[in-house]
Design a protein around this motif. Structure first.
Motif, PDB file in Angstrom:
ATOM      1  N   SER A 160       0.826  -1.203   0.000  1.00 26.10           N
ATOM      2  CA  SER A 160       0.000   0.000   0.000  1.00 26.10           C
ATOM      3  C   SER A 160       0.859   1.251   0.000  1.00 26.10           C
ATOM      4  O   SER A 160       1.907   1.309   0.650  1.00 26.10           O
ATOM      5  CB  SER A 160      -0.913   0.012   1.233  1.00 26.10           C
ATOM      6  N   GLN A 161       0.386   2.276  -0.741  1.00 27.86           N
ATOM      7  CA  GLN A 161       1.032   3.575  -0.701  1.00 27.86           C
ATOM      8  C   GLN A 161       0.533   4.427   0.465  1.00 27.86           C
ATOM      9  O   GLN A 161       1.105   5.470   0.776  1.00 27.86           O
ATOM     10  CB  GLN A 161       0.775   4.314  -2.026  1.00 27.86           C
ATOM     11  N   GLU A 162      -0.556   3.975   1.113  1.00 29.11           N
ATOM     12  CA  GLU A 162      -1.080   4.697   2.268  1.00 29.11           C
ATOM     13  C   GLU A 162      -0.116   4.570   3.442  1.00 29.11           C
ATOM     14  O   GLU A 162       0.405   3.477   3.707  1.00 29.11           O
ATOM     15  CB  GLU A 162      -2.447   4.156   2.676  1.00 29.11           C
ATOM     16  N   PRO A 163       0.140   5.658   4.166  1.00 30.62           N
ATOM     17  CA  PRO A 163       1.036   5.562   5.320  1.00 30.62           C
ATOM     18  C   PRO A 163       0.505   4.574   6.359  1.00 30.62           C
ATOM     19  O   PRO A 163      -0.704   4.448   6.560  1.00 30.62           O
ATOM     20  CB  PRO A 163       1.046   6.992   5.872  1.00 30.62           C
ATOM     21  N   VAL A 164       1.426   3.903   7.013  1.00 32.59           N
ATOM     22  CA  VAL A 164       1.051   2.963   8.078  1.00 32.59           C
ATOM     23  C   VAL A 164       0.378   3.731   9.208  1.00 32.59           C
ATOM     24  O   VAL A 164       0.872   4.767   9.660  1.00 32.59           O
ATOM     25  CB  VAL A 164       2.292   2.234   8.618  1.00 32.59           C
ATOM     26  N   CYS A 165      -0.764   3.228   9.667  1.00 34.89           N
ATOM     27  CA  CYS A 165      -1.447   3.826  10.816  1.00 34.89           C
ATOM     28  C   CYS A 165      -2.384   2.781  11.404  1.00 34.89           C
ATOM     29  O   CYS A 165      -3.435   2.489  10.815  1.00 34.89           O
ATOM     30  CB  CYS A 165      -2.227   5.071  10.406  1.00 34.89           C
ATOM     31  N   ALA A 166      -1.999   2.217  12.532  1.00 32.88           N
ATOM     32  CA  ALA A 166      -2.777   1.108  13.069  1.00 32.88           C
ATOM     33  C   ALA A 166      -2.500   0.917  14.549  1.00 32.88           C
ATOM     34  O   ALA A 166      -1.474   1.352  15.079  1.00 32.88           O
ATOM     35  CB  ALA A 166      -2.442  -0.187  12.319  1.00 32.88           C
ATOM     36  N   TYR A 167      -3.443   0.258  15.193  1.00 35.76           N
ATOM     37  CA  TYR A 167      -3.229  -0.316  16.517  1.00 35.76           C
ATOM     38  C   TYR A 167      -3.048  -1.815  16.345  1.00 35.76           C
ATOM     39  O   TYR A 167      -3.772  -2.454  15.566  1.00 35.76           O
ATOM     40  CB  TYR A 167      -4.417  -0.064  17.439  1.00 35.76           C
ATOM     41  N   VAL A 217      11.597  10.397   6.575  1.00 33.54           N
ATOM     42  CA  VAL A 217      10.227  10.211   6.099  1.00 33.54           C
ATOM     43  C   VAL A 217      10.088   8.778   5.578  1.00 33.54           C
ATOM     44  O   VAL A 217      10.956   8.266   4.868  1.00 33.54           O
ATOM     45  CB  VAL A 217       9.904  11.231   4.993  1.00 33.54           C
ATOM     46  N   GLY A 218       8.990   8.136   5.942  1.00 35.73           N
ATOM     47  CA  GLY A 218       8.761   6.745   5.557  1.00 35.73           C
ATOM     48  C   GLY A 218       9.094   5.762   6.653  1.00 35.73           C
ATOM     49  O   GLY A 218       8.627   4.614   6.624  1.00 35.73           O
ATOM     50  N   ASP A 219       9.924   6.182   7.628  1.00 32.28           N
ATOM     51  CA  ASP A 219      10.155   5.316   8.786  1.00 32.28           C
ATOM     52  C   ASP A 219       8.862   5.224   9.602  1.00 32.28           C
ATOM     53  O   ASP A 219       7.973   6.078   9.502  1.00 32.28           O
ATOM     54  CB  ASP A 219      11.279   5.852   9.659  1.00 32.28           C
ATOM     55  N   VAL A 220       8.780   4.200  10.424  1.00 31.37           N
ATOM     56  CA  VAL A 220       7.562   3.950  11.202  1.00 31.37           C
ATOM     57  C   VAL A 220       7.911   3.974  12.687  1.00 31.37           C
ATOM     58  O   VAL A 220       8.930   3.404  13.105  1.00 31.37           O
ATOM     59  CB  VAL A 220       6.922   2.602  10.817  1.00 31.37           C
ATOM     60  N   LEU A 221       7.076   4.665  13.459  1.00 32.84           N
ATOM     61  CA  LEU A 221       7.251   4.725  14.907  1.00 32.84           C
ATOM     62  C   LEU A 221       6.263   3.765  15.560  1.00 32.84           C
ATOM     63  O   LEU A 221       5.067   3.772  15.247  1.00 32.84           O
ATOM     64  CB  LEU A 221       7.018   6.146  15.416  1.00 32.84           C
ATOM     65  N   VAL A 222       6.774   2.969  16.470  1.00 36.17           N
ATOM     66  CA  VAL A 222       5.943   2.031  17.232  1.00 36.17           C
ATOM     67  C   VAL A 222       5.853   2.558  18.657  1.00 36.17           C
ATOM     68  O   VAL A 222       6.833   2.493  19.413  1.00 36.17           O
ATOM     69  CB  VAL A 222       6.533   0.612  17.216  1.00 36.17           C
ATOM     70  N   ILE A 228       3.645  12.748  12.042  1.00 39.95           N
ATOM     71  CA  ILE A 228       3.209  11.372  11.812  1.00 39.95           C
ATOM     72  C   ILE A 228       1.791  11.325  11.256  1.00 39.95           C
ATOM     73  O   ILE A 228       1.019  12.272  11.400  1.00 39.95           O
ATOM     74  CB  ILE A 228       3.265  10.533  13.113  1.00 39.95           C
ATOM     75  N   ARG A 229       1.467  10.246  10.600  1.00 36.97           N
ATOM     76  CA  ARG A 229       0.098   9.985  10.156  1.00 36.97           C
ATOM     77  C   ARG A 229      -0.695   9.497  11.368  1.00 36.97           C
ATOM     78  O   ARG A 229      -0.720   8.322  11.703  1.00 36.97           O
ATOM     79  CB  ARG A 229       0.095   8.929   9.048  1.00 36.97           C
ATOM     80  N   THR A 246       2.660   4.034  13.518  1.00 35.65           N
ATOM     81  CA  THR A 246       2.328   5.123  12.609  1.00 35.65           C
ATOM     82  C   THR A 246       3.560   5.618  11.858  1.00 35.65           C
ATOM     83  O   THR A 246       4.673   5.619  12.393  1.00 35.65           O
ATOM     84  CB  THR A 246       1.665   6.275  13.392  1.00 35.65           C
ATOM     85  N   GLU A 247       3.344   6.027  10.622  1.00 37.57           N
ATOM     86  CA  GLU A 247       4.433   6.372   9.716  1.00 37.57           C
ATOM     87  C   GLU A 247       4.761   7.865   9.763  1.00 37.57           C
ATOM     88  O   GLU A 247       3.865   8.709   9.887  1.00 37.57           O
ATOM     89  CB  GLU A 247       4.040   5.968   8.295  1.00 37.57           C
ATOM     90  N   VAL A 248       6.041   8.178   9.635  1.00 39.90           N
ATOM     91  CA  VAL A 248       6.480   9.568   9.532  1.00 39.90           C
ATOM     92  C   VAL A 248       6.176  10.063   8.120  1.00 39.90           C
ATOM     93  O   VAL A 248       6.657   9.490   7.130  1.00 39.90           O
ATOM     94  CB  VAL A 248       7.989   9.701   9.833  1.00 39.90           C
ATOM     95  N   ILE A 249       5.399  11.149   7.997  1.00 41.14           N
ATOM     96  CA  ILE A 249       4.999  11.643   6.682  1.00 41.14           C
ATOM     97  C   ILE A 249       5.683  12.958   6.318  1.00 41.14           C
ATOM     98  O   ILE A 249       5.652  13.370   5.159  1.00 41.14           O
ATOM     99  CB  ILE A 249       3.469  11.789   6.580  1.00 41.14           C
TER     100      ILE A 249
END
Length: 410
Positions: free
Chosen positions: A16-23, A366-371, A300-301, A284-287
């Motif tokens: 997916s091109q959508e930024p990561v954003c989830a629980y 940008v594109g890295d993901v924070l947990v 972040i997203r 969540t992804e750094v946008i």
């Protein structure tokens, strides 16, 4: 756990091109933690889950075979539990219960109802009589003592909207003994004097104090108590300092004179945060990244509309960086910092949308993901989800197979 999350994040970004954003909730981790708690639980006690910490249906289902029941604080929460089980024991607490809620509590077979005021008690007596249903109650008492552990959230030991003032115990018992009361039975007392206490020794002393007070009232008012609800309040920390020591707490209880005088009286514990906090992850992804007045910001997203706990509590929420290789489609280089301090902010147009201030990071782009770890309790539930109309995160659940399964209606 982080390896599983890294693999899942990589899969998301490939597909997916959508930024990561989830629980992501680790259901297996929650079950392991509760089994460990139960292994150390002393005799004469039962463990309930206070669903206010996280009322997600999958979490309730995961805990159903393990805990003695659930504590709820509204009809909405009560119906969530009854949607999962028509028979599991329910404790119903909270101030300001409306007439319809008391009536629904009776019709939905609440096991124990925590009475918070004299008015609530009188209303309940009338409703139970009308419904011809026996209702078991625990009087929630706000103790007149300053000898309670000091925490950020105090719910007793001083002026409070929670529970009956200790001076009203005699009057409440007198109301229950009136001839007009034919269906409400006093079974014991409920205490929940504080929240998020990290001192196990003081917590054990507090529970012993509860027992002594109940013994005093049994003698003074000639009553027989079968249940003491000692509440929850076991602390979780977000700054790396030690949290609540459950093994020490339970060991101290077993050694105490008060505990060994309980006889047939049962003690309930109803933690919420302590059960689920460490087993939820906000991912969540750094946008965007930008420099402003010599300070770096990573946008972040998501943000506090998804995870309001850091803004509510005024803390920097702990996180880990997952460096990713998301495809970059532009001709210029990705914004990036190396060995720098970065403030993590969300996508809302308010300066209060901060997750962490001046976090030290070895590298972030940008594109890295924070947990954001420790996001299992209160983080989503207390958030202002629809502010500005941003999309909600997706919800995933780690099973014992270690694979996130699809989100379901919560």
């Amino acid at each position: 756990m982080m390896e599983q999350l890294q693999e899942w994040i990589a899969s998301w970004q490939r597909e997916s091109q959508e930024p990561v954003c989830a629980y992501v909730y680790d259901l297996d981790g929650i079950q392991r933690h509760v089994r460990s708690m139960l292994d150390k639980l002393p005799a004469h006690s039962s463990l309930f889950y206070a669903i206010k910490a996280n009322p997600d249906k999958r979490i309730i289902l995961a805990l159903l075979p393990l805990v003695s029941g659930f504590e709820v604080a509204s009809i909405g929460e009560l119906l969530k539990v009854r949607d999962v089980s028509h028979t599991v024991p329910i404790l119903f607490g909270g101030p300001g219960k409306k007439d319809a809620e008391l009536d629904q509590a009776i019709l939905n077979n609440v096991t124990y109802l925590h009475v918070e005021s004299l008015l609530e008690l009188r209303k309940l007596i009338e409703l139970a009589k009308y419904r011809k249903r026996t209702v078991q109650v625990l009087l929630r008492i706000n103790l007149r003592t300053a000898d309670l552990p000091q925490t950020k959230i105090r719910m007793g030991g001083g002026p409070s909207p929670f529970g009956l003032d200790e001076t009203l115990v005699e009057e409440a018992i007198s109301i229950l003994r009136e001839n007009s009361n034919t269906h409400v039975k006093l079974c014991g007392f409920h205490f929940h004097s504080l929240s998020n206490n990290t001192n196990a020794e003081l917590h054990a002393e507090m529970v012993s104090y509860y027992v002594r007070k109940v013994e005093e009232w049994e003698s003074q008012y000639d009553i027989e108590v079968s249940v003491i609800n000692a509440g929850g309040g076991f602390g979780v920390t977000y700054d790396g300092s030690p949290g609540f020591d459950w093994p020490l707490f339970t060991r101290l209880l077993k050694q105490s004179e008060e505990w060994n005088r309980l006889g047939d009286t049962e003690v309930f514990f109803e933690p919420g945060r302590f059960i689920v906090a460490d087993h939820g992850y906000y991912v969540t992804e750094v946008i965007d990244m930008k420099l402003s007045h010599e300070q770096w910001f990573a946008v972040i997203r998501g943000g506090t509309h998804h995870n309001r706990l850091p803004a509510s509590w005024g803390h920097d929420h702990p996180f880990r960086v997952v460096q990713t290789e998301r495809e970059w489609q532009y001709s210029w280089a990705k914004p990036m910092v190396v060995d720098s301090n970065v403030t993590i902010v969300g996508e809302l147009c308010t300066p209060k949308d901060r997750m962490h201030t001046d976090a030290q990071v070895p590298r972030l782009q940008v594109g890295d993901v924070l947990v954001f770890v420790k996001s299992g309790a209160y983080c989503w539930t207390i958030s202002h989800h629809d502010f500005l109309g941003h999309p909600h995160p997706t919800f995933y659940y780690l099973t014992e197979e270690g694979i996130p399964c699809a989100s379901i209606s919560k």
